[in-house]
Design a protein around this motif. Sequence first.
Motif, mmCIF file in Angstrom:
data_model
loop_
_atom_site.group_PDB
_atom_site.id
_atom_site.type_symbol
_atom_site.label_atom_id
_atom_site.label_comp_id
_atom_site.label_asym_id
_atom_site.label_seq_id
_atom_site.Cartn_x
_atom_site.Cartn_y
_atom_site.Cartn_z
ATOM 1 N N LEU A 42 0.839 -1.191 0.000
ATOM 2 C CA LEU A 42 0.000 0.000 0.000
ATOM 3 C C LEU A 42 0.877 1.244 0.000
ATOM 4 C CD1 LEU A 42 -2.812 -0.840 2.610
ATOM 5 C CD2 LEU A 42 -2.912 -1.008 0.113
ATOM 6 N N ALA A 43 0.566 2.152 -0.902
ATOM 7 C CA ALA A 43 1.211 3.461 -0.914
ATOM 8 C C ALA A 43 0.594 4.322 0.180
ATOM 9 C CB ALA A 43 1.027 4.115 -2.283
ATOM 10 N N PRO A 44 1.215 5.442 0.529
ATOM 11 C CA PRO A 44 0.613 6.328 1.525
ATOM 12 C C PRO A 44 -0.812 6.730 1.138
ATOM 13 C CG PRO A 44 2.855 7.003 1.078
ATOM 14 C CD PRO A 44 2.532 5.944 0.069
ATOM 15 N N GLY A 45 -1.737 6.575 2.076
ATOM 16 C CA GLY A 45 -3.126 6.924 1.835
ATOM 17 C C GLY A 45 -3.930 5.865 1.113
ATOM 18 N N GLN A 46 -3.293 4.813 0.647
ATOM 19 C CA GLN A 46 -4.000 3.791 -0.131
ATOM 20 C C GLN A 46 -4.734 2.820 0.786
ATOM 21 O OE1 GLN A 46 -1.478 1.452 -2.756
ATOM 22 N NE2 GLN A 46 -3.061 1.511 -4.334
ATOM 23 N N LYS A 47 -5.885 2.362 0.328
ATOM 24 C CA LYS A 47 -6.730 1.472 1.121
ATOM 25 C C LYS A 47 -6.729 0.060 0.554
ATOM 26 C CE LYS A 47 -9.724 5.321 2.432
ATOM 27 N NZ LYS A 47 -11.061 5.945 2.298
ATOM 28 N N TYR A 48 -7.189 -0.880 1.368
ATOM 29 C CA TYR A 48 -7.231 -2.299 0.988
ATOM 30 C C TYR A 48 -8.549 -2.861 1.492
ATOM 31 C CZ TYR A 48 -5.405 -7.064 0.273
ATOM 32 O OH TYR A 48 -5.194 -8.357 -0.153
ATOM 33 N N LEU A 49 -9.408 -3.279 0.566
ATOM 34 C CA LEU A 49 -10.757 -3.704 0.913
ATOM 35 C C LEU A 49 -10.833 -5.224 1.026
ATOM 36 C CD1 LEU A 49 -13.721 -2.893 1.377
ATOM 37 C CD2 LEU A 49 -14.060 -3.058 -1.100
ATOM 38 N N ILE A 50 -11.279 -5.690 2.188
ATOM 39 C CA ILE A 50 -11.412 -7.118 2.473
ATOM 40 C C ILE A 50 -12.894 -7.437 2.636
ATOM 41 C CG2 ILE A 50 -10.781 -8.995 4.034
ATOM 42 C CD1 ILE A 50 -8.431 -7.175 4.975
ATOM 43 N N GLU A 51 -13.420 -8.288 1.779
ATOM 44 C CA GLU A 51 -14.843 -8.645 1.802
ATOM 45 C C GLU A 51 -15.038 -10.025 2.418
ATOM 46 O OE1 GLU A 51 -18.626 -9.189 -1.313
ATOM 47 O OE2 GLU A 51 -16.641 -8.614 -2.051
ATOM 48 N N MET A 52 -16.020 -10.150 3.294
ATOM 49 C CA MET A 52 -16.383 -11.432 3.882
ATOM 50 C C MET A 52 -17.454 -12.093 3.016
ATOM 51 S SD MET A 52 -14.389 -11.385 6.435
ATOM 52 C CE MET A 52 -13.358 -10.055 7.071
ATOM 53 N N VAL A 53 -17.115 -13.202 2.399
ATOM 54 C CA VAL A 53 -18.047 -13.915 1.535
ATOM 55 C C VAL A 53 -18.648 -15.070 2.324
ATOM 56 C CG1 VAL A 53 -18.340 -15.183 -0.621
ATOM 57 C CG2 VAL A 53 -16.706 -13.283 -0.497
ATOM 58 N N PRO A 54 -19.946 -15.038 2.630
ATOM 59 C CA PRO A 54 -20.557 -16.092 3.449
ATOM 60 C C PRO A 54 -20.690 -17.398 2.680
ATOM 61 C CG PRO A 54 -22.240 -14.580 2.688
ATOM 62 C CD PRO A 54 -20.922 -13.992 2.252
ATOM 63 N N SER A 55 -20.800 -18.505 3.417
ATOM 64 C CA SER A 55 -20.957 -19.813 2.775
ATOM 65 C C SER A 55 -22.290 -19.910 2.044
ATOM 66 C CB SER A 55 -20.844 -20.931 3.814
ATOM 67 O OG SER A 55 -21.775 -20.729 4.868
ATOM 68 N N THR A 56 -23.304 -19.209 2.557
ATOM 69 C CA THR A 56 -24.586 -19.085 1.869
ATOM 70 C C THR A 56 -24.758 -17.625 1.477
ATOM 71 O OG1 THR A 56 -25.560 -20.881 3.182
ATOM 72 C CG2 THR A 56 -27.085 -19.379 2.051
ATOM 73 N N ALA A 57 -24.961 -17.384 0.202
ATOM 74 C CA ALA A 57 -24.955 -16.019 -0.313
ATOM 75 C C ALA A 57 -26.052 -15.165 0.303
ATOM 76 C CB ALA A 57 -25.105 -16.030 -1.828
ATOM 77 N N ASN A 58 -25.704 -13.934 0.657
ATOM 78 C CA ASN A 58 -26.699 -12.956 1.092
ATOM 79 C C ASN A 58 -27.457 -12.416 -0.115
ATOM 80 O OD1 ASN A 58 -25.993 -13.077 3.844
ATOM 81 N ND2 ASN A 58 -24.344 -11.585 3.566
ATOM 82 N N THR A 59 -28.620 -11.850 0.139
ATOM 83 C CA THR A 59 -29.449 -11.350 -0.957
ATOM 84 C C THR A 59 -29.862 -9.891 -0.789
ATOM 85 O OG1 THR A 59 -31.457 -12.170 0.126
ATOM 86 C CG2 THR A 59 -30.378 -13.647 -1.446
ATOM 87 N N VAL A 60 -29.564 -9.293 0.362
ATOM 88 C CA VAL A 60 -30.001 -7.925 0.636
ATOM 89 C C VAL A 60 -28.799 -6.986 0.656
ATOM 90 C CG1 VAL A 60 -31.157 -6.403 2.269
ATOM 91 C CG2 VAL A 60 -31.963 -8.747 1.965
ATOM 92 N N GLY A 61 -28.921 -5.849 -0.001
ATOM 93 C CA GLY A 61 -27.870 -4.836 0.014
ATOM 94 C C GLY A 61 -27.145 -4.741 -1.309
ATOM 95 N N ALA A 62 -26.468 -3.626 -1.504
ATOM 96 C CA ALA A 62 -25.730 -3.375 -2.738
ATOM 97 C C ALA A 62 -24.438 -4.184 -2.763
ATOM 98 C CB ALA A 62 -25.418 -1.890 -2.853
ATOM 99 N N VAL A 63 -23.988 -4.505 -3.971
ATOM 100 C CA VAL A 63 -22.711 -5.192 -4.140
ATOM 101 C C VAL A 63 -21.582 -4.231 -3.787
ATOM 102 C CG1 VAL A 63 -21.190 -6.298 -5.813
ATOM 103 C CG2 VAL A 63 -23.653 -6.706 -5.905
ATOM 104 N N LEU A 64 -20.597 -4.730 -3.096
ATOM 105 C CA LEU A 64 -19.444 -3.912 -2.726
ATOM 106 C C LEU A 64 -18.589 -3.577 -3.943
ATOM 107 C CD1 LEU A 64 -18.342 -5.859 0.463
ATOM 108 C CD2 LEU A 64 -18.971 -3.445 0.429
#
Length: 245
Positions: free
Chosen positions: A77-99
């Motif tokens: 990561l460069a200064p100020g840079q972010k790193y996004l970690i997504e939790m993927v459930p074993s059974t897919a969720n259906t509510v909410g926007a895609v990250l």
Amino acid sequence: RSFTLLSFVALGVTANAQVVINEVYGGGGAGTSVYINDFVELINIGNTSVTLSDVSIQYASATGTFNSYNVLPTFTLAPGQKYLIEMVPSTANTVGAVLPLADYKVTNNTNFSGTTYNGGFNMSGSNGKVAIVQGAPGAPVQATGPTSAGVLDFVGYGTATLYEGTAAAPAPDATKSAQRKIPVVDTNSNVNDFEVKAPTPENKSTSLSTGDIAKLKFNLVRNTKVTNEISFGEKANVKIYNVSG
């Protein structure tokens, strides 16, 4: 006035180079969720690039222990840079926007006895603990608290019984995340460093966005060799910011 894009090499912040937890969202998939899956966002708040290897992400309930982990791939990561970690459930969720496209997706977790389970961590939307922990090749280190061996950063939120400083970060919910205040600093106090706001997941490719620019101190030097035009030999994605973002 004209500035080259190389001006951003001179960006600096007040803390030493380090990667910390910037945002925690555990409300994914609930009835009123903003996003479909939980996520943890890291950020480099230092003034030099940082490469992390053999670092694991660990989660525990508000009163529970850190029983399992997932080792992140090596990343820089460069200064100020972010790193996004997504939790993927074993059974897919259906509510909410895609990250936004995650830099890493946690699709399983392994307990410290060696058993691997399908799915990312099932994080609580309001109360819990997250740690990023430095290990060695093939030898993850189990977090026991915010100051235990190997812990790079630790966030307890809501009613968490362990946290940095004197109290936990405020409790988020399905529509809000716990995220670092602006300007981003790490005083090792979850209650002071974090606030609850609408979630703002960002990955490495969206680093140094307008919000990030506002969080950083500037040393922009005018380049007198550039006047009205910068030419590129190939197609390029360009973002131009002034000193106020």
